[in-house]
Design a protein around this motif. Sequence first.
Motif, PDB file in Angstrom:
ATOM      1  N   ILE A   1       5.507   0.251   0.664  1.00  0.00           N
ATOM      2  CA  ILE A   1       6.776   0.421  -0.025  1.00  0.00           C
ATOM      3  C   ILE A   1       7.905  -0.150   0.824  1.00  0.00           C
ATOM      4  N   THR A   2       8.816  -0.810   0.147  1.00  0.00           N
ATOM      5  CA  THR A   2      10.040  -1.293   0.764  1.00  0.00           C
ATOM      6  C   THR A   2      11.200  -0.670   0.010  1.00  0.00           C
ATOM      7  N   VAL A   3      12.133  -0.111   0.742  1.00  0.00           N
ATOM      8  CA  VAL A   3      13.302   0.521   0.138  1.00  0.00           C
ATOM      9  C   VAL A   3      14.548  -0.171   0.690  1.00  0.00           C
TER      10      VAL A   3
ATOM     11  N   SER B   1       8.805  10.960  10.357  1.00  0.00           N
ATOM     12  CA  SER B   1       7.931  10.253   9.410  1.00  0.00           C
ATOM     13  C   SER B   1       6.756   9.617  10.131  1.00  0.00           C
ATOM     14  N   ARG B   2       7.030   8.996  11.266  1.00  0.00           N
ATOM     15  CA  ARG B   2       5.961   8.350  12.031  1.00  0.00           C
ATOM     16  C   ARG B   2       4.941   9.347  12.560  1.00  0.00           C
ATOM     17  N   LYS B   3       5.351  10.605  12.732  1.00  0.00           N
ATOM     18  CA  LYS B   3       4.444  11.641  13.232  1.00  0.00           C
ATOM     19  C   LYS B   3       3.560  12.221  12.133  1.00  0.00           C
ATOM     20  N   GLU B   4       3.902  11.976  10.884  1.00  0.00           N
ATOM     21  CA  GLU B   4       3.128  12.550   9.791  1.00  0.00           C
ATOM     22  C   GLU B   4       1.732  11.931   9.735  1.00  0.00           C
ATOM     23  N   THR B   5       0.760  12.783   9.441  1.00  0.00           N
ATOM     24  CA  THR B   5      -0.598  12.310   9.236  1.00  0.00           C
ATOM     25  C   THR B   5      -0.603  11.334   8.068  1.00  0.00           C
TER      26      THR B   5
ATOM     27  N   CYS C   1       0.758   8.297   8.046  1.00  0.00           N
ATOM     28  CA  CYS C   1       1.800   7.274   8.142  1.00  0.00           C
ATOM     29  C   CYS C   1       1.260   6.151   9.013  1.00  0.00           C
ATOM     30  N   LEU C   2       1.092   4.981   8.416  1.00  0.00           N
ATOM     31  CA  LEU C   2       0.563   3.837   9.141  1.00  0.00           C
ATOM     32  C   LEU C   2       1.669   2.955   9.688  1.00  0.00           C
ATOM     33  N   GLN C   3       2.819   2.967   9.017  1.00  0.00           N
ATOM     34  CA  GLN C   3       3.969   2.190   9.474  1.00  0.00           C
ATOM     35  C   GLN C   3       5.224   2.766   8.829  1.00  0.00           C
ATOM     36  N   TYR C   4       6.293   2.825   9.617  1.00  0.00           N
ATOM     37  CA  TYR C   4       7.575   3.307   9.107  1.00  0.00           C
ATOM     38  C   TYR C   4       8.654   2.626   9.938  1.00  0.00           C
TER      39      TYR C   4
ATOM     40  N   HIS D   1      10.587  -0.129   5.590  1.00  0.00           N
ATOM     41  CA  HIS D   1       9.269  -0.631   5.205  1.00  0.00           C
ATOM     42  C   HIS D   1       8.266   0.420   5.649  1.00  0.00           C
ATOM     43  N   GLU D   2       7.511   0.920   4.683  1.00  0.00           N
ATOM     44  CA  GLU D   2       6.581   2.008   4.955  1.00  0.00           C
ATOM     45  C   GLU D   2       5.194   1.642   4.461  1.00  0.00           C
ATOM     46  N   ILE D   3       4.187   2.077   5.209  1.00  0.00           N
ATOM     47  CA  ILE D   3       2.807   1.988   4.747  1.00  0.00           C
ATOM     48  C   ILE D   3       2.183   3.371   4.958  1.00  0.00           C
TER      49      ILE D   3
END
Length: 97
Positions: free
Chosen positions: A6-8, A31-35, A37-40, A55-57
């Motif tokens: 996702i891109t916001v 967000s990066r610490k959440e299980t 989360c591959l990229q934030y 940009h999130e994966i």
Amino acid sequence: MKKINITVILTAKESTTEELKNQLLNLVAPSRKETGCLQYDLHQSTEKSNVFVLHEIWENEAIFEKHNNQEYVKAFFALAPSLLEKEAEIIFTQPIV
């Protein structure tokens, strides 16, 4: 399960650029610490300083939905409309190569 890419794109009001930037920065570490989360990543436009891009994966849709229901994310969603010049543009993508 399929990864969520996702891109916001968020455009702050000129008067709220720093506040939006600070609020977005506050989302990054938790967000990066959440299980799952591959990229934030958070970016700021070099041409228009009031434009920010996330940009999130995420590992899958269920994990992405869990992220969106975190209290800190819901608090940002509640505050964001007062900081934005226009509604955020949300783009779901998939890799081509």
